[in-house]
Enzyme design. Structure first.
Site: not given
Length: 182
Positions: A108-110, A114
Protein backbone atom coordinates in the site's frame (compact mmCIF):
# COMPACT_ATOMS: atom_id res chain seq x y z
CA UNK A 1 29.75 -8.97 35.40
CA UNK A 2 29.14 -12.67 36.04
CA UNK A 3 26.86 -11.81 38.92
CA UNK A 4 24.68 -9.62 36.65
CA UNK A 5 24.52 -12.39 34.03
CA UNK A 6 23.59 -14.94 36.72
CA UNK A 7 20.84 -12.65 38.06
CA UNK A 8 19.47 -12.19 34.54
CA UNK A 9 19.39 -15.99 34.02
CA UNK A 10 17.47 -16.40 37.28
CA UNK A 11 14.96 -13.75 36.17
CA UNK A 12 14.46 -15.47 32.80
CA UNK A 13 13.93 -18.82 34.56
CA UNK A 14 11.45 -17.26 37.00
CA UNK A 15 9.52 -15.63 34.15
CA UNK A 16 9.38 -18.94 32.29
CA UNK A 17 8.13 -20.75 35.42
CA UNK A 18 5.26 -18.28 35.79
CA UNK A 19 4.11 -19.18 32.29
CA UNK A 20 2.27 -17.14 29.70
CA UNK A 21 -0.06 -15.54 32.24
CA UNK A 22 2.78 -13.31 33.47
CA UNK A 23 4.13 -12.11 30.11
CA UNK A 24 5.39 -8.57 30.06
CA UNK A 25 3.42 -6.04 28.08
CA UNK A 26 5.50 -4.05 25.62
CA UNK A 27 5.17 -0.36 24.84
CA UNK A 28 3.93 -1.29 21.35
CA UNK A 29 1.18 -3.47 22.85
CA UNK A 30 0.10 -0.71 25.24
CA UNK A 31 -0.09 1.88 22.47
CA UNK A 32 -1.85 -0.53 20.08
CA UNK A 33 -4.39 -1.36 22.79
CA UNK A 34 -5.04 2.34 23.38
CA UNK A 35 -5.40 3.03 19.64
CA UNK A 36 -7.73 0.06 19.11
CA UNK A 37 -10.03 1.02 21.96
CA UNK A 38 -10.36 4.54 20.51
CA UNK A 39 -11.35 3.34 17.03
CA UNK A 40 -14.96 3.81 16.03
CA UNK A 41 -15.47 1.97 12.76
CA UNK A 42 -18.25 2.85 10.33
CA UNK A 43 -20.59 0.10 9.16
CA UNK A 44 -18.45 -0.31 6.01
CA UNK A 45 -15.49 -1.63 8.01
CA UNK A 46 -14.74 -4.38 10.47
CA UNK A 47 -11.70 -5.55 12.38
CA UNK A 48 -10.85 -9.16 13.09
CA UNK A 49 -8.25 -10.57 15.46
CA UNK A 50 -7.43 -14.14 14.32
CA UNK A 51 -5.54 -14.67 17.60
CA UNK A 52 -7.43 -12.85 20.37
CA UNK A 53 -4.24 -12.79 22.47
CA UNK A 54 -2.32 -10.96 19.74
CA UNK A 55 -3.49 -7.38 19.27
CA UNK A 56 -0.45 -6.56 17.14
CA UNK A 57 -1.68 -8.59 14.17
CA UNK A 58 -5.19 -8.16 12.84
CA UNK A 59 -7.19 -7.69 9.68
CA UNK A 60 -9.35 -4.80 8.56
CA UNK A 61 -12.07 -5.32 5.97
CA UNK A 62 -13.25 -2.29 4.01
CA UNK A 63 -16.47 -2.47 1.98
CA UNK A 64 -16.83 0.92 0.27
CA UNK A 65 -20.41 2.10 -0.17
CA UNK A 66 -19.54 4.85 -2.65
CA UNK A 67 -17.01 5.57 -5.37
CA UNK A 68 -15.55 3.31 -8.06
CA UNK A 69 -14.82 0.50 -5.58
CA UNK A 70 -18.40 0.39 -4.22
CA UNK A 71 -19.62 -3.18 -3.78
CA UNK A 72 -16.16 -4.59 -3.17
CA UNK A 73 -14.74 -6.18 -0.05
CA UNK A 74 -11.05 -5.53 0.60
CA UNK A 75 -9.09 -7.14 3.41
CA UNK A 76 -5.91 -5.63 4.82
CA UNK A 77 -3.48 -7.24 7.23
CA UNK A 78 -1.90 -5.09 9.91
CA UNK A 79 1.38 -6.12 11.54
CA UNK A 80 2.50 -3.82 14.31
CA UNK A 81 6.19 -4.09 15.11
CA UNK A 82 7.97 -3.69 18.43
CA UNK A 83 8.99 -0.11 17.55
CA UNK A 84 5.38 1.10 17.23
CA UNK A 85 4.47 4.01 17.51
CA UNK A 86 7.93 5.17 16.40
CA UNK A 87 7.53 3.08 13.24
CA UNK A 88 4.28 2.69 11.29
CA UNK A 89 2.42 -0.61 11.11
CA UNK A 90 3.00 -2.83 8.08
CA UNK A 91 -0.21 -2.92 6.03
CA UNK A 92 -0.92 -5.18 3.04
CA UNK A 93 -3.98 -5.84 0.92
CA UNK A 94 -4.74 -9.57 0.79
CA UNK A 95 -6.49 -9.43 -2.59
CA UNK A 96 -4.93 -8.67 -5.94
CA UNK A 97 -6.70 -5.48 -6.98
CA UNK A 98 -6.42 -2.84 -9.68
CA UNK A 99 -5.60 0.38 -7.84
CA UNK A 100 -2.96 3.06 -8.43
CA UNK A 101 -1.89 3.04 -4.79
CA UNK A 102 -1.89 -0.72 -4.17
CA UNK A 103 0.42 -2.92 -6.19
CA UNK A 104 -0.12 -6.48 -7.39
CA UNK A 105 1.57 -7.90 -4.25
CA UNK A 106 -0.73 -5.92 -1.96
CA UNK A 107 1.73 -3.25 -0.86
CA UNK A 108 0.00 0.00 0.00
CA UNK A 109 1.27 3.44 -0.97
CA UNK A 110 -0.02 5.75 1.73
CA UNK A 111 2.26 8.59 2.81
CA UNK A 112 1.58 8.11 6.52
CA UNK A 113 2.78 4.51 6.25
CA UNK A 114 6.14 5.79 5.01
CA UNK A 115 7.86 9.17 5.13
CA UNK A 116 5.04 11.10 6.81
CA UNK A 117 4.59 8.73 9.75
CA UNK A 118 4.90 10.38 13.16
CA UNK A 119 4.43 8.76 16.58
CA UNK A 120 1.49 11.10 17.26
CA UNK A 121 -0.45 9.38 14.45
CA UNK A 122 -2.55 6.42 15.45
CA UNK A 123 -4.16 3.36 13.88
CA UNK A 124 -7.33 5.34 13.25
CA UNK A 125 -5.36 7.71 10.98
CA UNK A 126 -4.15 4.72 8.95
CA UNK A 127 -7.68 3.32 8.68
CA UNK A 128 -9.06 6.68 7.53
CA UNK A 129 -6.21 6.91 5.00
CA UNK A 130 -7.03 3.47 3.59
CA UNK A 131 -10.70 4.37 3.33
CA UNK A 132 -9.79 7.57 1.50
CA UNK A 133 -7.73 5.62 -1.07
CA UNK A 134 -10.94 3.93 -2.21
CA UNK A 135 -12.80 7.22 -2.47
CA UNK A 136 -9.99 9.20 -4.13
CA UNK A 137 -7.24 7.04 -5.69
CA UNK A 138 -4.08 9.12 -6.06
CA UNK A 139 -2.39 8.83 -9.48
CA UNK A 140 0.41 11.22 -8.41
CA UNK A 141 1.97 8.78 -5.90
CA UNK A 142 1.44 5.36 -7.50
CA UNK A 143 2.63 1.83 -6.83
CA UNK A 144 0.68 0.49 -9.83
CA UNK A 145 1.93 2.84 -12.53
CA UNK A 146 -0.35 1.43 -15.26
CA UNK A 147 -3.45 2.06 -13.17
CA UNK A 148 -2.19 5.56 -12.36
CA UNK A 149 -1.63 6.32 -16.05
CA UNK A 150 -5.12 5.04 -16.88
CA UNK A 151 -6.62 7.26 -14.18
CA UNK A 152 -4.68 10.32 -15.39
CA UNK A 153 -5.36 9.76 -19.10
CA UNK A 154 -8.95 8.45 -19.14
CA UNK A 155 -11.17 8.27 -16.09
CA UNK A 156 -13.72 6.30 -18.13
CA UNK A 157 -11.18 3.63 -19.07
CA UNK A 158 -9.96 3.53 -15.49
CA UNK A 159 -13.56 3.03 -14.25
CA UNK A 160 -14.10 0.18 -16.76
CA UNK A 161 -10.86 -1.46 -15.65
CA UNK A 162 -11.85 -1.17 -11.98
CA UNK A 163 -15.24 -2.81 -12.69
CA UNK A 164 -13.66 -5.59 -14.74
CA UNK A 165 -10.93 -6.27 -12.20
CA UNK A 166 -13.34 -6.33 -9.24
CA UNK A 167 -15.25 -9.15 -10.96
CA UNK A 168 -12.09 -11.24 -11.23
CA UNK A 169 -11.40 -10.15 -14.79
CA UNK A 170 -8.28 -9.20 -16.67
CA UNK A 171 -6.77 -5.78 -17.20
CA UNK A 172 -4.19 -6.01 -19.94
CA UNK A 173 -2.73 -9.47 -19.27
CA UNK A 174 -3.13 -9.39 -15.49
CA UNK A 175 -5.92 -11.30 -13.78
CA UNK A 176 -7.35 -9.84 -10.58
CA UNK A 177 -9.26 -11.31 -7.64
CA UNK A 178 -13.05 -11.23 -7.53
CA UNK A 179 -13.63 -8.84 -4.65
CA UNK A 180 -17.37 -8.36 -4.96
CA UNK A 181 -19.18 -8.41 -1.63
CA UNK A 182 -21.04 -11.69 -1.16
Amino acid sequence: MLKIWHMKQKQVAADAAEGPAKRRVTAAQLRAQKDITEISLPSTMKMDFPDPDDILNFTLTIEPDEGLYRGGSFEFTFAIGSQFPHEPPKVKCKQKIYHPNIDIEGNVCLNILREDWKPVLNLNAVIVGLQYLFLEPNPLDPLNKEAAEDLKNSKDMFARNVRSSMQGGYVRSERFDDVRKR
